[in-house]
Design an enzyme around this catalytic site. Structure first.
Site, PDB file in Angstrom:
ATOM      1  N   GLU A  35      33.111 -47.573  -8.625  1.00 27.90           N
ATOM      2  CA  GLU A  35      32.191 -46.740  -9.400  1.00 27.90           C
ATOM      3  C   GLU A  35      32.309 -47.028 -10.898  1.00 27.90           C
ATOM      4  OE1 GLU A  35      29.736 -45.005  -8.521  1.00 27.90           O
ATOM      5  OE2 GLU A  35      30.074 -45.027  -6.366  1.00 27.90           O
ATOM      6  N   TYR A 118      29.093 -37.972 -13.365  1.00 27.79           N
ATOM      7  CA  TYR A 118      28.611 -38.827 -12.276  1.00 27.79           C
ATOM      8  C   TYR A 118      29.774 -39.364 -11.451  1.00 27.79           C
ATOM      9  CZ  TYR A 118      27.350 -42.901  -9.688  1.00 27.79           C
ATOM     10  OH  TYR A 118      27.238 -43.806  -8.663  1.00 27.79           O
ATOM     11  N   ASP A 136      22.355 -40.848 -10.509  1.00 31.49           N
ATOM     12  CA  ASP A 136      22.308 -42.006 -11.390  1.00 31.49           C
ATOM     13  C   ASP A 136      20.843 -42.317 -11.687  1.00 31.49           C
ATOM     14  OD1 ASP A 136      21.329 -43.248  -9.115  1.00 31.49           O
ATOM     15  OD2 ASP A 136      22.692 -44.960  -9.227  1.00 31.49           O
TER      16      ASP A 136
END
Length: 291
Positions: A35, A118, A136
């Protein structure tokens, strides 16, 4: 509801990409590393570097035990190398305070260095199968079109965007987590910013944008990110010199990478300020911890 969860999940089961961080045996640490790497960087560039990192640093304590210089060098050409330093710092906290295991709770994840809204929710969803709105650029675009009938999402609003996605999530953890991955994949593969493949979209029939006649986006224009000639490019060129050297280098070597001395020195100063380079007592330059 413009995004039918069952329909989207069926589509994802057939069309979702086989990515290493989606494998059932991938650790939460592997998901976290992916990520961080995937922020503003395409999957194709991330995959080989991710494999190298996981082979070299399979747990947070292994990364934390390495020098910052090793970490910056291993980051290679992924761009935005401050992410590497933040991940190194987070690894140290995970190793020290969490038994070398990435936390599963969003609030605990948010307390880690460099972990934002996020990333915390992405790790909770994709590593631990938790119900969490993961938002996102791709997800925002799908929601804007399918739910709101707009050509694009416009300026981000964390509260509004997360509320939008929260309303779409299935009630239970496991399908909600899979839905989060599926709607992101839909935006990445089908509902793209340019030339969306609407004929291949599983939610085409209920898409508010389609039903409205696919109106043009009329909101604020998004700034176009260029690279050539920017400080980002110059910073990368300066870092490349240090990644390719076995020790500190003289400034004269760095001066060769860019013709504009003022811009070059400004970028060098910014790398020093960000902790991506260090200057020795003798005036040489090195990656952090390598002098």
């Amino acid at each position: 509801m413009a995004v039918d969860a069952d329909v989207l999940l069926d589509w994802f089961s057939t069309h979702g990409r086989e990515l290493p961080w989606r494998e059932p045996d991938c650790s939460a640490w592997g998901v976290l590393v992916s990520e961080i790497m995937l922020q503003q960087t395409p999957v194709a560039r991330v995959q080989p570097i991710w494999h190298e990192w996981m082979a070299r640093w399979p747990v947070p304590s292994a990364l934390a035990a390495s020098t910052q210089g090793d970490v910056v060098r291993a980051w290679g050409k992924l761009g935005y190398p401050r992410r590497a330093l933040r991940l190194h710092e987070a690894a140290g906290v995970i190793a020290r305070d969490h038994g070398d295991v990435v936390p599963s709770d969003v609030d605990t994840l948010l307390a880690l260095p460099g972990i934002g809204a996020y990333t915390a929710r992405a790790v909770a969803a994709f590593a631990y199968g938790r119900r969490a709105p993961v938002v996102d650029t791709n997800v925002r675009r799908v929601v804007a079109r399918a739910v709101h009938g707009a050509g694009d999402a416009g300026p981000a609003s964390n509260t509004r965007d997360m509320n939008d996605v929260e309303a779409l999530l299935p009630a239970d953890d496991a399908p909600a987590a899979r839905f989060s991955a599926a709607i992101m994949e839909l935006g990445a593969l089908i509902c793209t910013a340019r030339s969306p493949r609407c004929a291949d979209c599983p939610v085409y029939d209920a898409c508010a944008w389609q039903l409205a006649g696919r109106p043009e986006y009329a909101g604020p224009a998004k700034p176009v990110q260029k690279f050539a000639g920017t400080d980002r490019q110059v910073r990368g060129l300066l870092l490349d010199v240090l990644r390719g050297s076995e020790g500190p280098v003289e400034k004269a070597r760095l001066d060769l990478v860019w013709h504009d001395g003022g811009q070059r020195d400004r970028c060098l100063d910014s790398l020093l300020a960000d902790g991506l380079l260090e200057q020795t007592g003798g005036g040489l330059f090195a990656l952090p911890g390598e002098h």
